[in-house]
Design a protein around this motif. Sequence first.
Motif, PDB file in Angstrom:
ATOM      1  N   LEU A 104       0.913  -1.142  -0.037  1.00 51.73           N
ATOM      2  CA  LEU A 104      -0.039  -0.056   0.107  1.00 51.73           C
ATOM      3  C   LEU A 104       0.924   1.293  -0.088  1.00 51.73           C
ATOM      4  N   ALA A 105       0.493   2.348  -0.430  1.00 52.98           N
ATOM      5  CA  ALA A 105       1.063   3.582  -0.624  1.00 52.98           C
ATOM      6  C   ALA A 105       0.365   4.804  -0.941  1.00 52.98           C
ATOM      7  N   LEU A 106       0.497   5.664  -0.210  1.00 56.13           N
ATOM      8  CA  LEU A 106      -0.025   7.064  -0.406  1.00 56.13           C
ATOM      9  C   LEU A 106       0.467   7.925  -1.426  1.00 56.13           C
ATOM     10  N   ALA A 107      -0.445   8.656  -2.090  1.00 55.54           N
ATOM     11  CA  ALA A 107      -0.075   9.507  -3.100  1.00 55.54           C
ATOM     12  C   ALA A 107      -1.032  10.739  -3.103  1.00 55.54           C
ATOM     13  N   GLU A 108      -0.476  11.955  -3.404  1.00 55.51           N
ATOM     14  CA  GLU A 108      -0.820  13.199  -3.405  1.00 55.51           C
ATOM     15  C   GLU A 108      -2.030  13.144  -4.774  1.00 55.51           C
ATOM     16  N   VAL A 109      -3.114  13.696  -4.534  1.00 52.91           N
ATOM     17  CA  VAL A 109      -4.114  13.743  -5.968  1.00 52.91           C
ATOM     18  C   VAL A 109      -3.419  14.457  -7.030  1.00 52.91           C
ATOM     19  N   GLY A 110      -2.363  15.369  -6.811  1.00 51.36           N
ATOM     20  CA  GLY A 110      -1.712  16.272  -7.575  1.00 51.36           C
ATOM     21  C   GLY A 110      -0.652  15.774  -8.396  1.00 51.36           C
ATOM     22  N   SER A 111      -0.130  14.374  -8.040  1.00 51.54           N
ATOM     23  CA  SER A 111       0.850  13.594  -8.444  1.00 51.54           C
ATOM     24  C   SER A 111       0.612  12.435  -9.104  1.00 51.54           C
ATOM     25  N   ILE A 112      -0.630  12.239  -9.558  1.00 48.55           N
ATOM     26  CA  ILE A 112      -1.116  11.071 -10.030  1.00 48.55           C
ATOM     27  C   ILE A 112      -2.052  11.353 -11.188  1.00 48.55           C
ATOM     28  N   ALA A 113      -2.339  10.310 -11.959  1.00 49.57           N
ATOM     29  CA  ALA A 113      -3.274  10.151 -13.001  1.00 49.57           C
ATOM     30  C   ALA A 113      -3.818   8.950 -13.201  1.00 49.57           C
ATOM     31  N   ARG A 114      -4.854   9.116 -14.091  1.00 53.54           N
ATOM     32  CA  ARG A 114      -5.608   7.604 -14.413  1.00 53.54           C
ATOM     33  C   ARG A 114      -4.757   6.849 -15.121  1.00 53.54           C
ATOM     34  N   ARG A 115      -4.713   5.527 -14.872  1.00 51.62           N
ATOM     35  CA  ARG A 115      -3.731   4.534 -16.002  1.00 51.62           C
ATOM     36  C   ARG A 115      -4.248   4.700 -17.259  1.00 51.62           C
ATOM     37  N   PRO A 116      -3.230   4.797 -18.136  1.00 51.86           N
ATOM     38  CA  PRO A 116      -3.375   4.588 -19.588  1.00 51.86           C
ATOM     39  C   PRO A 116      -4.160   3.296 -19.697  1.00 51.86           C
ATOM     40  N   VAL A 117      -5.435   3.318 -20.360  1.00 54.98           N
ATOM     41  CA  VAL A 117      -5.971   2.172 -20.816  1.00 54.98           C
ATOM     42  C   VAL A 117      -5.169   1.132 -21.573  1.00 54.98           C
ATOM     43  N   ASP A 118      -4.297   1.708 -22.183  1.00 59.27           N
ATOM     44  CA  ASP A 118      -3.473   0.981 -23.292  1.00 59.27           C
ATOM     45  C   ASP A 118      -2.429   0.131 -22.573  1.00 59.27           C
ATOM     46  N   LEU A 119      -1.848   0.525 -21.357  1.00 61.37           N
ATOM     47  CA  LEU A 119      -0.913  -0.134 -20.705  1.00 61.37           C
ATOM     48  C   LEU A 119      -1.329  -0.826 -19.459  1.00 61.37           C
ATOM     49  N   THR A 120      -0.538  -2.046 -19.242  1.00 57.35           N
ATOM     50  CA  THR A 120      -0.646  -2.856 -18.241  1.00 57.35           C
ATOM     51  C   THR A 120      -0.010  -2.015 -16.642  1.00 57.35           C
ATOM     52  N   HIS A 121      -0.358  -2.591 -15.872  1.00 54.87           N
ATOM     53  CA  HIS A 121       0.203  -1.955 -14.462  1.00 54.87           C
ATOM     54  C   HIS A 121       1.761  -1.854 -14.680  1.00 54.87           C
ATOM     55  N   VAL A 122       2.280  -2.880 -15.010  1.00 51.99           N
ATOM     56  CA  VAL A 122       3.574  -2.816 -15.114  1.00 51.99           C
ATOM     57  C   VAL A 122       4.191  -1.917 -15.946  1.00 51.99           C
ATOM     58  N   GLU A 123       3.717  -1.767 -17.039  1.00 52.79           N
ATOM     59  CA  GLU A 123       4.053  -0.637 -18.256  1.00 52.79           C
ATOM     60  C   GLU A 123       3.774   0.703 -17.682  1.00 52.79           C
ATOM     61  N   ALA A 124       2.655   0.924 -16.919  1.00 49.72           N
ATOM     62  CA  ALA A 124       2.460   2.141 -16.450  1.00 49.72           C
ATOM     63  C   ALA A 124       3.385   2.736 -15.249  1.00 49.72           C
ATOM     64  N   ALA A 125       3.731   1.636 -14.408  1.00 50.84           N
ATOM     65  CA  ALA A 125       4.687   1.912 -13.232  1.00 50.84           C
ATOM     66  C   ALA A 125       6.017   2.388 -13.970  1.00 50.84           C
ATOM     67  N   ALA A 126       6.236   1.843 -15.186  1.00 50.96           N
ATOM     68  CA  ALA A 126       7.866   2.302 -15.697  1.00 50.96           C
ATOM     69  C   ALA A 126       7.981   3.725 -15.913  1.00 50.96           C
ATOM     70  N   MET A 127       6.809   4.660 -15.912  1.00 48.65           N
ATOM     71  CA  MET A 127       6.435   5.737 -16.853  1.00 48.65           C
ATOM     72  C   MET A 127       6.959   7.114 -15.789  1.00 48.65           C
ATOM     73  N   PRO A 128       6.362   7.098 -14.517  1.00 48.00           N
ATOM     74  CA  PRO A 128       6.328   8.270 -13.924  1.00 48.00           C
ATOM     75  C   PRO A 128       7.603   9.307 -14.011  1.00 48.00           C
ATOM     76  N   MET A 129       8.539   8.781 -13.017  1.00 49.11           N
ATOM     77  CA  MET A 129       9.987   9.455 -12.778  1.00 49.11           C
ATOM     78  C   MET A 129      10.613   9.820 -13.934  1.00 49.11           C
ATOM     79  N   ALA A 130      10.805   8.670 -15.008  1.00 52.12           N
ATOM     80  CA  ALA A 130      11.796   8.809 -16.127  1.00 52.12           C
ATOM     81  C   ALA A 130      10.980   9.421 -17.232  1.00 52.12           C
ATOM     82  N   ALA A 131       9.712   9.132 -17.484  1.00 47.63           N
ATOM     83  CA  ALA A 131       9.061   9.886 -18.561  1.00 47.63           C
ATOM     84  C   ALA A 131       8.779  11.332 -18.444  1.00 47.63           C
ATOM     85  N   VAL A 132       8.416  11.651 -17.098  1.00 47.52           N
ATOM     86  CA  VAL A 132       8.161  13.146 -16.786  1.00 47.52           C
ATOM     87  C   VAL A 132       9.629  13.847 -16.761  1.00 47.52           C
TER      88      VAL A 132
END
Length: 323
Positions: A104-132
Amino acid sequence: MRALTQDRYGWEHLRVGEVPDPEPGQGQVLVKVRAAGVNPYDWHYATGQPLVARAMMGTFTGPRPLVRGADLSGVVVAAGPGVTQYAPGDEVFGFGTGGTFAELALAEVGSIARRPVDLTHVEAAAMPMAAVTALQYLRAAELRAGQHIAITGAGGGIGHFAVQIAAAWGAEVTGVCGPRNAAMVRELGASEVIDYTKDDVTAGERRFDVVFTNAGRYSLRALGRVVVPGGLVLANDGSREGLLGPMPELMTAPLVSRMRPYRILNVSATTSGEDLGVLEGLVADGVLLPIVSATYPLERAVDAIRQVAGHGHARGKLVVTIS
């Protein structure tokens, strides 16, 4: 809940164990983590390197928070006071608060977005820090269609996202990487690939409007030699250890910029939910795809962090799977 915790700097102090479940506060959500991306950020906290950064990591002897990890993808299980954007059951990705290598983890609402429907959770988890980070650096460069950009470390976490974003914006991309990543970088949108084991991008005749360095293989002075007059070197290198790490070179960059016919820019990337939304749009348009080279269960999260330490990993992203 189970989590990868650390009370002192050093690999030997990283361990998976039971910790209390976090509770969401004002403007926060509680996320059941399905996957968490691994970043160089994590090994900096694990080792306390560079030493000068320890004040920002927590204390001189140990990091804060106690749980490692920053990126996440998962399902909202509870919303804190004042939260109206998300409800239990919503699938999100982004940046956690207080550690994400956990059930379990906490997240500020301003630091998240809805998971892209075309990505799995594994793929989506790869994105935040590096892609941003890639997005915010390229935006700061005001990269335009038709410009020529060289991206070093093009096969790595930030680099492989930068190649795709720059190409999507219409730039001519030269990717600098090792031979095992050359085909991948070309497929991601690079019009030219330089194998650093055979050719030195800083020694050629080619000139670029922008150079985006990620791998720490080249000095800023050397990269400046291949930038056109008035061009830009984007400096992003956190791979060095020791007392000051890359700080001396980055701190002198503004002075160097005044003395040279090119600019040097270092960007402090932010945990922006809005930029996660921009990335989601690029995914939906079919021009951005995370490359995940390996996944690790939570029990082997330390092995994953070791892989990104220094120059140990340079192919897309690694992801820790939680549930």
